[in-house]
Design an enzyme around this catalytic site. Structure first.
Site, PDB file in Angstrom:
ATOM      1  N   HIS A 208       0.856  -1.194   0.000  1.00 29.21           N
ATOM      2  CA  HIS A 208       0.000   0.000   0.000  1.00 29.21           C
ATOM      3  C   HIS A 208       0.886   1.236   0.000  1.00 29.21           C
ATOM      4  CE1 HIS A 208      -4.182  -1.551   1.440  1.00 29.21           C
ATOM      5  NE2 HIS A 208      -3.636  -2.379   0.552  1.00 29.21           N
TER       6      HIS A 208
ATOM      7  N   TYR B 163      -9.001   5.454   7.894  1.00 27.99           N
ATOM      8  CA  TYR B 163      -9.106   5.795   9.316  1.00 27.99           C
ATOM      9  C   TYR B 163     -10.123   6.930   9.402  1.00 27.99           C
ATOM     10  CZ  TYR B 163      -4.680   3.305  10.195  1.00 27.99           C
ATOM     11  OH  TYR B 163      -3.700   2.356  10.298  1.00 27.99           O
TER      12      TYR B 163
ATOM     13  N   PRO C  89      -3.660   0.352  18.812  1.00 26.87           N
ATOM     14  CA  PRO C  89      -3.464  -0.125  17.434  1.00 26.87           C
ATOM     15  C   PRO C  89      -3.652   0.949  16.357  1.00 26.87           C
ATOM     16  CG  PRO C  89      -5.534  -0.906  18.318  1.00 26.87           C
ATOM     17  CD  PRO C  89      -4.828  -0.240  19.434  1.00 26.87           C
TER      18      PRO C  89
ATOM     19  N   LYS D  17       1.512  -0.153  15.146  1.00 27.61           N
ATOM     20  CA  LYS D  17       2.926  -0.231  15.544  1.00 27.61           C
ATOM     21  C   LYS D  17       3.301  -1.483  16.342  1.00 27.61           C
ATOM     22  CE  LYS D  17       4.154   3.375  13.459  1.00 27.61           C
ATOM     23  NZ  LYS D  17       4.825   3.070  12.179  1.00 27.61           N
TER      24      LYS D  17
ATOM     25  N   TYR E 279       4.272   6.651  10.051  1.00 29.01           N
ATOM     26  CA  TYR E 279       3.446   5.478   9.731  1.00 29.01           C
ATOM     27  C   TYR E 279       4.265   4.400   9.007  1.00 29.01           C
ATOM     28  CZ  TYR E 279      -0.843   2.914   8.707  1.00 29.01           C
ATOM     29  OH  TYR E 279      -1.824   1.937   8.675  1.00 29.01           O
TER      30      TYR E 279
HETATM   31  C1  PHB Z   1      -5.722  -4.341  10.876  1.00 29.62           C
HETATM   32  O1  PHB Z   1      -5.773  -4.570   9.646  1.00 29.62           O
HETATM   33  O2  PHB Z   1      -6.057  -5.175  11.754  1.00 29.62           O
HETATM   34  C2  PHB Z   1      -5.224  -2.984  11.334  1.00 29.62           C
HETATM   35  C3  PHB Z   1      -4.723  -2.107  10.385  1.00 29.62           C
HETATM   36  C4  PHB Z   1      -4.259  -0.857  10.785  1.00 29.62           C
HETATM   37  C5  PHB Z   1      -4.320  -0.515  12.131  1.00 29.62           C
HETATM   38  C6  PHB Z   1      -4.816  -1.406  13.086  1.00 29.62           C
HETATM   39  C7  PHB Z   1      -5.281  -2.650  12.684  1.00 29.62           C
HETATM   40  O3  PHB Z   1      -3.882   0.715  12.526  1.00 29.62           O
END
Ligand code: PHB
Ligand code: APR
Length: 389
Positions: A72, A200, A292, A296, A384
């Site tokens: 990505h 997000y 999460p 990280k 990130y």
């Molecule tokens: C996930 O795909 O489980 C996931 C992706 C990004 C995040 C947290 C969880 O920041």
């Protein structure tokens, strides 16, 4: 039994360390308290920093990730029913890899088996001894007997609820913690991802995240109050709430379906210092936890492993101990950068009980500034995709 490094914990940190050590001729034994099936059944996050991708390739466990993972080059943030993109590759020159942690763990177990690595599953009552001596040992129970492993070093890769951190004297150990007043309700569904990249979403009703595992398996999260129980959330209720929080065009086109996994996880920031005491090194979740939101957790485990592997390699190859002496200092420097970023993303994207209208407006302004400022987007992207090891 005797080995050079006794590794407590057969999760990503322990397995990756064992794999890298063996490639440099350093012996280890992994002690895991659960069964392998149990460890491999855990659903975890799915974003790898590019440094983690390169480290997994270096360890010889990158083939399936490269074949089945998704590179990505950016992600979307949204608020007020519209999203904008953070162009990781354009801003930093690096992408990320979307590939489930469960798959990483599968690949690590397969590699350890292929290399004849020693992993003792269902090891009960694991306990390190003599950590402040030059000849530590670890005891455990299995099949009705007590066993002892003499070693040079102990790597505590046993997660937040492990035994290793408790072996550091209270007079030495310092902990730093922030518990967030909400949790994440996560759903795994055999449906195509709602969007080609992660979204997000900040919303006044609460945070939401659209993620994926592959083109037929999607992972979604919504922020829920801490007192909610997963049983009170039907699939339909989950989908309705998720669709309220993400941009309408995505909500209207997404495919929903039955959840094949549904769970609520609390969010916390936690760091234990130092990450070394005598012959014990804390690695991964044993030393730190991140919310999460910044993806990280696994990536910090990888950077800890990187620093410890380097230190142990210098010790055994060159008799140089600067790497192990500076392990805690080097690992913690990167840990705190990830803790700050994860806290910042969590603070910007979630609805806090006491934030009020002013707080919501400030979050929306922060997101609007990200959209207008290349400098702000670059700072977020650098964190990130992962700061250098
Ligand atoms: C996930 O795909 O489980 C996931 C992706 C990004 C995040 C947290 C969880 O920041
Ligand atoms: N003895 C032996 N093994 C133990 C003990 C113990 N006393 N306590 C815990 N373990 C095992 C757990 O069963 C688990 O398999 O240690 C392992 C720790 O693995 P993780 O919790 O996955 O931690 P880590 O390897 O550091 O990986 C960090 O995992 O939890 C996620 O979000 C986190 O992505 C991050 C990653």
């Amino acid at each position: 039994m005797r080995t050079q490094v006794c590794i407590i914990g057969g999760g990503p940190a322990g397995l990756l360390l064992a794999q890298l050590l063996q490639r440099d001729g350093i012996e280890s034994i992994v002690l895991e308290r659960r069964s392998r099936d149990y460890v491999l059944s855990r659903i975890r996050a799915g974003v790898l920093e590019w440094g983690s991708v390169e480290k997994l390739r270096e360890a010889g466990v990158g083939a399936r990730m490269d074949a089945e993972g998704f590179v990505h080059t950016g992600t979307y943030l949204s608020a007020l029913n519209r999203g904008f993109r953070i162009d990781f590759e354009g801003l930093t020159g690096k992408p990320v890899m979307v590939y489930g942690q469960t798959e990483v763990t599968h690949d690590l177990y397969a590699a350890r088996d292929a290399a004849g690595g020693v992993i003792i599953d269902e090891a009960e009552g694991v306990h390190p001894h003599g950590l402040d001596t030059e000849a530590p040992w670890v005891t455990y129970h299995k099949d009705g007997s007590e066993h002892r492993i003499d070693c040079d070093f102990v790597a505590g890769c046993d997660g937040f609820h492990g035994v290793s951190r408790t072996c550091i004297p209270d007079s030495v150990l310092q902990t730093f913690e922030k518990v967030y007043p909400f949790g994440w309700l996560g759903v795994l569904s055999e449906t195509p991802p709602a969007h080609e990249e992660l979204i997000y979403a900040n919303h006044e009703r609460g945070f939401a995240l659209c993620s994926m595992r592959n083109m037929k398996l999607s992972r979604y999260y919504i922020q829920v109050p801490l007192d909610h129980k997963v049983e009170q959330w039907s699939d339909d209720a989950f989908w309705d709430e998720l669709r309220r929080r993400i941009p309408t065009d995505v909500a209207e086109s997404m495919v929903t379906g039955p959840s094949i996994e549904k769970s609520i996880a609390p969010l916390r920031s936690f760091v234990a210092e130092p990450m070394r005491w005598g012959r014990l090194f804390l690695v991964g979740d044993a030393a730190h936890i991140v919310p999460p939101t910044g993806a990280k957790g696994l990536n910090l485990a990888v950077s800890d492993v990187h620093y410890l592997h380097e230190g142990l390699k210098s010790h055994y190859d060159d008799g140089e101990d600067e790497g192990i002496e500076r392990y805690s200092e080097r690992a913690l420097a990167r840990v705190w950068h990830s803790e700050r970023f994860s806290w910042q993303m969590t603070s910007m994207m979630h609805r806090f009980p006491d934030q009020g209208g002013f707080g919501q407006k400030v979050q929306e302004s922060e997101l609007a500034f990200l959209e207008m400022s290349r400098a702000a987007r670059t700072a977020l992207a650098e964190n990130y995709v992962g700061l250098p090891f």
